[in-house]
Design a protein around this motif. Structure first.
Motif, PDB file in Angstrom:
ATOM      1  N   ALA A 150       0.797  -1.238   0.000  1.00  0.00           N
ATOM      2  CA  ALA A 150       0.000   0.000   0.000  1.00  0.00           C
ATOM      3  C   ALA A 150       0.825   1.281   0.000  1.00  0.00           C
ATOM      4  N   THR A 151       2.100   1.216   0.361  1.00  0.00           N
ATOM      5  CA  THR A 151       2.900   2.446   0.347  1.00  0.00           C
ATOM      6  C   THR A 151       3.738   2.549  -0.922  1.00  0.00           C
ATOM      7  N   GLY A 152       3.495   1.639  -1.889  1.00  0.00           N
ATOM      8  CA  GLY A 152       4.375   1.567  -3.052  1.00  0.00           C
ATOM      9  C   GLY A 152       3.947   2.426  -4.225  1.00  0.00           C
ATOM     10  N   ASN A 153       4.609   2.193  -5.348  1.00  0.00           N
ATOM     11  CA  ASN A 153       4.377   3.002  -6.555  1.00  0.00           C
ATOM     12  C   ASN A 153       2.923   2.941  -7.000  1.00  0.00           C
ATOM     13  N   VAL A 154       2.346   1.751  -6.963  1.00  0.00           N
ATOM     14  CA  VAL A 154       0.945   1.586  -7.364  1.00  0.00           C
ATOM     15  C   VAL A 154       0.042   1.697  -6.138  1.00  0.00           C
ATOM     16  N   GLY A 155       0.479   1.113  -5.017  1.00  0.00           N
ATOM     17  CA  GLY A 155      -0.382   1.036  -3.833  1.00  0.00           C
ATOM     18  C   GLY A 155      -0.773   2.397  -3.292  1.00  0.00           C
ATOM     19  N   ARG A 156       0.168   3.337  -3.256  1.00  0.00           N
ATOM     20  CA  ARG A 156      -0.151   4.627  -2.627  1.00  0.00           C
ATOM     21  C   ARG A 156      -1.237   5.372  -3.418  1.00  0.00           C
TER      22      ARG A 156
ATOM     23  N   ALA B 130      -4.951  -8.987  -9.089  1.00  0.00           N
ATOM     24  CA  ALA B 130      -3.507  -9.236  -9.082  1.00  0.00           C
ATOM     25  C   ALA B 130      -2.776  -8.122  -9.816  1.00  0.00           C
ATOM     26  N   LEU B 131      -1.629  -7.698  -9.247  1.00  0.00           N
ATOM     27  CA  LEU B 131      -0.709  -6.822  -9.975  1.00  0.00           C
ATOM     28  C   LEU B 131       0.334  -7.737 -10.613  1.00  0.00           C
ATOM     29  N   SER B 132       0.150  -8.016 -11.915  1.00  0.00           N
ATOM     30  CA  SER B 132       1.093  -8.873 -12.627  1.00  0.00           C
ATOM     31  C   SER B 132       1.954  -7.985 -13.527  1.00  0.00           C
TER      32      SER B 132
ATOM     33  N   ASN C 234      -0.003  -7.603  -4.399  1.00  0.00           N
ATOM     34  CA  ASN C 234       1.282  -7.188  -4.970  1.00  0.00           C
ATOM     35  C   ASN C 234       2.297  -8.254  -4.561  1.00  0.00           C
ATOM     36  N   SER C 235       2.833  -8.989  -5.536  1.00  0.00           N
ATOM     37  CA  SER C 235       3.686 -10.138  -5.188  1.00  0.00           C
ATOM     38  C   SER C 235       5.000  -9.709  -4.546  1.00  0.00           C
ATOM     39  N   ARG C 236       5.466  -8.499  -4.847  1.00  0.00           N
ATOM     40  CA  ARG C 236       6.710  -8.028  -4.201  1.00  0.00           C
ATOM     41  C   ARG C 236       6.479  -7.861  -2.704  1.00  0.00           C
ATOM     42  N   ALA C 237       5.361  -7.270  -2.369  1.00  0.00           N
ATOM     43  CA  ALA C 237       5.068  -7.023  -0.955  1.00  0.00           C
ATOM     44  C   ALA C 237       4.742  -8.319  -0.220  1.00  0.00           C
ATOM     45  N   LEU C 238       4.104  -9.265  -0.914  1.00  0.00           N
ATOM     46  CA  LEU C 238       3.662 -10.499  -0.240  1.00  0.00           C
ATOM     47  C   LEU C 238       4.774 -11.526  -0.138  1.00  0.00           C
TER      48      LEU C 238
ATOM     49  N   VAL D  54      -1.965  -2.426   3.790  1.00  0.00           N
ATOM     50  CA  VAL D  54      -0.959  -3.287   4.418  1.00  0.00           C
ATOM     51  C   VAL D  54       0.432  -2.701   4.183  1.00  0.00           C
ATOM     52  N   THR D  55       1.144  -2.504   5.291  1.00  0.00           N
ATOM     53  CA  THR D  55       2.499  -1.954   5.244  1.00  0.00           C
ATOM     54  C   THR D  55       3.275  -2.501   6.430  1.00  0.00           C
ATOM     55  N   ARG D  56       4.603  -2.658   6.245  1.00  0.00           N
ATOM     56  CA  ARG D  56       5.421  -3.136   7.360  1.00  0.00           C
ATOM     57  C   ARG D  56       5.597  -2.044   8.416  1.00  0.00           C
TER      58      ARG D  56
ATOM     59  N   PRO E 157       0.637  -4.412 -16.277  1.00  0.00           N
ATOM     60  CA  PRO E 157       1.267  -3.185 -16.769  1.00  0.00           C
ATOM     61  C   PRO E 157       2.622  -3.446 -17.416  1.00  0.00           C
ATOM     62  N   THR E 158       2.990  -2.526 -18.304  1.00  0.00           N
ATOM     63  CA  THR E 158       4.343  -2.514 -18.849  1.00  0.00           C
ATOM     64  C   THR E 158       5.238  -1.687 -17.915  1.00  0.00           C
ATOM     65  N   VAL E 159       6.403  -1.304 -18.413  1.00  0.00           N
ATOM     66  CA  VAL E 159       7.400  -0.552 -17.635  1.00  0.00           C
ATOM     67  C   VAL E 159       6.783   0.713 -17.009  1.00  0.00           C
ATOM     68  N   PHE E 160       7.021   0.896 -15.702  1.00  0.00           N
ATOM     69  CA  PHE E 160       6.484   2.073 -15.016  1.00  0.00           C
ATOM     70  C   PHE E 160       7.330   3.311 -15.368  1.00  0.00           C
ATOM     71  N   ALA E 161       6.669   4.450 -15.512  1.00  0.00           N
ATOM     72  CA  ALA E 161       7.400   5.708 -15.772  1.00  0.00           C
ATOM     73  C   ALA E 161       8.430   5.970 -14.667  1.00  0.00           C
TER      74      ALA E 161
ATOM     75  N   ARG F 259       6.960 -12.187  -8.382  1.00  0.00           N
ATOM     76  CA  ARG F 259       6.390 -13.398  -8.995  1.00  0.00           C
ATOM     77  C   ARG F 259       5.087 -13.014  -9.725  1.00  0.00           C
ATOM     78  N   ASN F 260       5.297 -12.308 -10.836  1.00  0.00           N
ATOM     79  CA  ASN F 260       4.142 -11.778 -11.575  1.00  0.00           C
ATOM     80  C   ASN F 260       3.353 -12.873 -12.282  1.00  0.00           C
ATOM     81  N   LYS F 261       4.028 -13.934 -12.677  1.00  0.00           N
ATOM     82  CA  LYS F 261       3.318 -15.057 -13.299  1.00  0.00           C
ATOM     83  C   LYS F 261       2.462 -15.778 -12.247  1.00  0.00           C
TER      84      LYS F 261
HETATM   85  N1  LIG Z   1       8.418  -1.306 -12.197  1.00  0.00           N
HETATM   86  C1  LIG Z   1       7.944  -1.786 -13.330  1.00  0.00           C
HETATM   87  O1  LIG Z   1       8.297  -1.346 -14.411  1.00  0.00           O
HETATM   88  C2  LIG Z   1       6.928  -2.890 -13.301  1.00  0.00           C
HETATM   89  C3  LIG Z   1       6.271  -3.227 -14.484  1.00  0.00           C
HETATM   90  C4  LIG Z   1       5.312  -4.247 -14.451  1.00  0.00           C
HETATM   91  C5  LIG Z   1       5.056  -4.922 -13.275  1.00  0.00           C
HETATM   92  N2  LIG Z   1       5.734  -4.570 -12.152  1.00  0.00           N
HETATM   93  C6  LIG Z   1       5.471  -5.335 -10.923  1.00  0.00           C
HETATM   94  O2  LIG Z   1       4.802  -4.514  -9.963  1.00  0.00           O
HETATM   95  C7  LIG Z   1       5.145  -5.018  -8.654  1.00  0.00           C
HETATM   96  C8  LIG Z   1       5.777  -3.911  -7.849  1.00  0.00           C
HETATM   97  O3  LIG Z   1       4.798  -2.908  -7.630  1.00  0.00           O
HETATM   98  P1  LIG Z   1       5.228  -1.537  -6.937  1.00  0.00           P
HETATM   99  O4  LIG Z   1       6.293  -0.885  -7.754  1.00  0.00           O
HETATM  100  O5  LIG Z   1       3.997  -0.785  -6.651  1.00  0.00           O
HETATM  101  O6  LIG Z   1       5.864  -2.060  -5.604  1.00  0.00           O
HETATM  102  P2  LIG Z   1       6.921  -1.315  -4.667  1.00  0.00           P
HETATM  103  O7  LIG Z   1       6.584   0.142  -4.652  1.00  0.00           O
HETATM  104  O8  LIG Z   1       8.314  -1.694  -5.001  1.00  0.00           O
HETATM  105  O9  LIG Z   1       6.610  -2.008  -3.269  1.00  0.00           O
HETATM  106  C9  LIG Z   1       5.313  -1.938  -2.702  1.00  0.00           C
HETATM  107  C10 LIG Z   1       5.463  -1.966  -1.198  1.00  0.00           C
HETATM  108  O10 LIG Z   1       5.782  -3.287  -0.807  1.00  0.00           O
HETATM  109  C11 LIG Z   1       6.649  -3.247   0.312  1.00  0.00           C
HETATM  110  N3  LIG Z   1       7.864  -3.941  -0.089  1.00  0.00           N
HETATM  111  C12 LIG Z   1       8.757  -3.578  -1.039  1.00  0.00           C
HETATM  112  N4  LIG Z   1       9.755  -4.475  -1.131  1.00  0.00           N
HETATM  113  C13 LIG Z   1       9.448  -5.441  -0.237  1.00  0.00           C
HETATM  114  C14 LIG Z   1      10.066  -6.645   0.140  1.00  0.00           C
HETATM  115  N5  LIG Z   1      11.219  -7.048  -0.410  1.00  0.00           N
HETATM  116  N6  LIG Z   1       9.484  -7.398   1.100  1.00  0.00           N
HETATM  117  C15 LIG Z   1       8.342  -7.021   1.686  1.00  0.00           C
HETATM  118  N7  LIG Z   1       7.697  -5.870   1.356  1.00  0.00           N
HETATM  119  C16 LIG Z   1       8.253  -5.097   0.422  1.00  0.00           C
HETATM  120  C17 LIG Z   1       6.902  -1.792   0.634  1.00  0.00           C
HETATM  121  O11 LIG Z   1       5.945  -1.401   1.611  1.00  0.00           O
HETATM  122  P3  LIG Z   1       6.271  -1.228   3.164  1.00  0.00           P
HETATM  123  O12 LIG Z   1       7.705  -0.849   3.298  1.00  0.00           O
HETATM  124  O13 LIG Z   1       5.308  -0.147   3.558  1.00  0.00           O
HETATM  125  O14 LIG Z   1       5.931  -2.539   3.777  1.00  0.00           O
HETATM  126  C18 LIG Z   1       6.571  -1.105  -0.672  1.00  0.00           C
HETATM  127  O15 LIG Z   1       6.137   0.225  -0.507  1.00  0.00           O
HETATM  128  C19 LIG Z   1       6.160  -6.128  -8.860  1.00  0.00           C
HETATM  129  O16 LIG Z   1       5.515  -7.374  -8.886  1.00  0.00           O
HETATM  130  C20 LIG Z   1       6.737  -5.768 -10.223  1.00  0.00           C
HETATM  131  O17 LIG Z   1       7.358  -6.842 -10.888  1.00  0.00           O
HETATM  132  C21 LIG Z   1       6.649  -3.565 -12.123  1.00  0.00           C
END
Ligand SMILES: NC(=O)c1ccc[n+]([C@@H]2O[C@H](COP(=O)([O-])OP(=O)(O)OC[C@H]3O[C@@H](n4cnc5c(N)ncnc54)[C@H](OP(=O)(O)O)[C@@H]3O)[C@@H](O)[C@H]2O)c1
Length: 280
Positions: free
Chosen positions: A8-14, A87-89, A62-66, A30-32, A128-132, A108-110
């Motif tokens: 929830a505090t991330g690029n998409v979540g916020r 799902a955020l894939s 969000n698989s990165r956060a989970l 959900v945030t740590r 989504p494709t590459v984020f700005a 783990r987007n798949k």
């Molecule tokens: N960037 C791209 O170009 C792109 C393109 C397509 C798909 N995606 C996918 O989008 C997802 C990422 O989304 P996002 O950019 O919104 O995420 P993010 O901003 O990197 O992370 C979201 C939140 O998850 C928590 N987090 C980050 N890393 C963590 C870790 N290692 N362990 C536990 N919690 C963690 C953090 O929250 P707290 O610190 O508050 O807990 C963070 O604010 C990934 O699956 C990525 O592959 C990305």
């Protein structure tokens, strides 16, 4: 109708949490770091997905956060009667893993898509494709320091999407049933080469920025210097190499879903010009 947002505090979540709160939906974010997350008034910060799930009707995954909790959290959602999973894939989730740099940082987007499809619950998968914002992370230190951006393949092509557009589509997926059962490929409105992206940033900043292609070995060293692994660097290089012969795919799904065009990259740069501003 409580909605749980992981990451929830991330690029998409916020921006997603902000959009849901603005729509008047009850949100558990959900945030740590729930005490310091700085979320909008009315949003309930929660320290873990497990804690957030009781009584939830829809969940954003969000698989990165989970991390390794992805499957167990989805199982809990199913047991707890959650009605919808979003799902955020990623647009490249089905590509060879050797061309998915995000795999090498644990995403783990798949799997996040597969687990919602298999859940038996109504689902939506956003691809989504590459984020700005990636270009801020990768290029802003160089642009703050000078007029050249060094990197791989000047001709590599992408159609970057701004994170607020992903968040707006995610909000629609969570708040309505319009998108249920869809895998939705999300891109920005235009494909650019790396050279064109840097020119676009330069035009917005009114600076003569230029992209300078460097050999792959030098690209790898730069990534290592930024703390990424060699596997990540190689996958990034391979992902870009695959785009050299054709412009990146542009989809119009943002416009189809939201009824307005996707935000142009130049507008995103203008709204984030401080990120690229020269150190004074
Ligand atoms: N960037 C791209 O170009 C792109 C393109 C397509 C798909 N995606 C996918 O989008 C997802 C990422 O989304 P996002 O950019 O919104 O995420 P993010 O901003 O990197 O992370 C979201 C939140 O998850 C928590 N987090 C980050 N890393 C963590 C870790 N290692 N362990 C536990 N919690 C963690 C953090 O929250 P707290 O610190 O508050 O807990 C963070 O604010 C990934 O699956 C990525 O592959 C990305």
């Amino acid at each position: 109708m409580t909605i749980v947002v992981t990451g929830a505090t991330g690029n998409v979540g916020r921006p997603l949490v902000a959009a849901l709160a603005a729509a008047g939906a009850p949100v558990r974010a959900v945030t740590r770091a729930p005490r310091t997350a700085g979320l909008p008034a009315g949003v309930e910060p929660v320290g873990s997905a497990a804690e957030a799930l009781p009584g939830a009707s829809a969940v954003f995954l969000n698989s990165r956060a989970l991390g390794d909790d992805l499957e167990s959290v989805v199982a809990r959602c199913v047991r707890g009667g959650v009605r919808k999973l979003v799902a955020l894939s990623a647009i490249n989730a089905d590509d060879d893993f050797a061309r998915q740099p995000s795999r090498f940082r644990g995403d783990r987007n798949k799997e996040v898509e597969q687990v919602v499809v298999d859940s038996g619950v109504a689902w939506v998968s956003l691809r989504p494709t590459v984020f700005a914002t990636n270009f801020a992370g990768m290029w802003s230190p160089q642009i703050r320091a000078g007029d050249a951006v060094f990197g791989p393949y000047a001709r590599a092509s992408t159609a970057p999407i701004v994170e607020t557009d992903i968040a707006q589509v995610a909000a629609r997926a969570l708040l309505t049933d319009e998108l249920v059962g869809q895998r939705i490929p999300l891109t920005g409105p235009q494909a650019f080469t790396n050279a064109e992206l840097v020119e676009t940033i330069g035009a917005v900043l009114d600076r003569p920025l230029q992209y300078r292609e460097i050999p792959n070995a030098a690209v790898r060293q730069r990534f290592l210097g930024l703390g990424f692994t060699a596997d990540f660097a190689d996958a990034y290089i391979a992902m870009l190499a695959a785009t050299l012969d054709a412009p990146a795919l542009v989809t119009h799904d943002v416009e189809k879903v939201l009824g307005r065009p996707a935000v142009p990259f130049a507008q995103w740069v203008a709204e984030h010009r401080d990120v690229f501003a020269r150190a004074t």
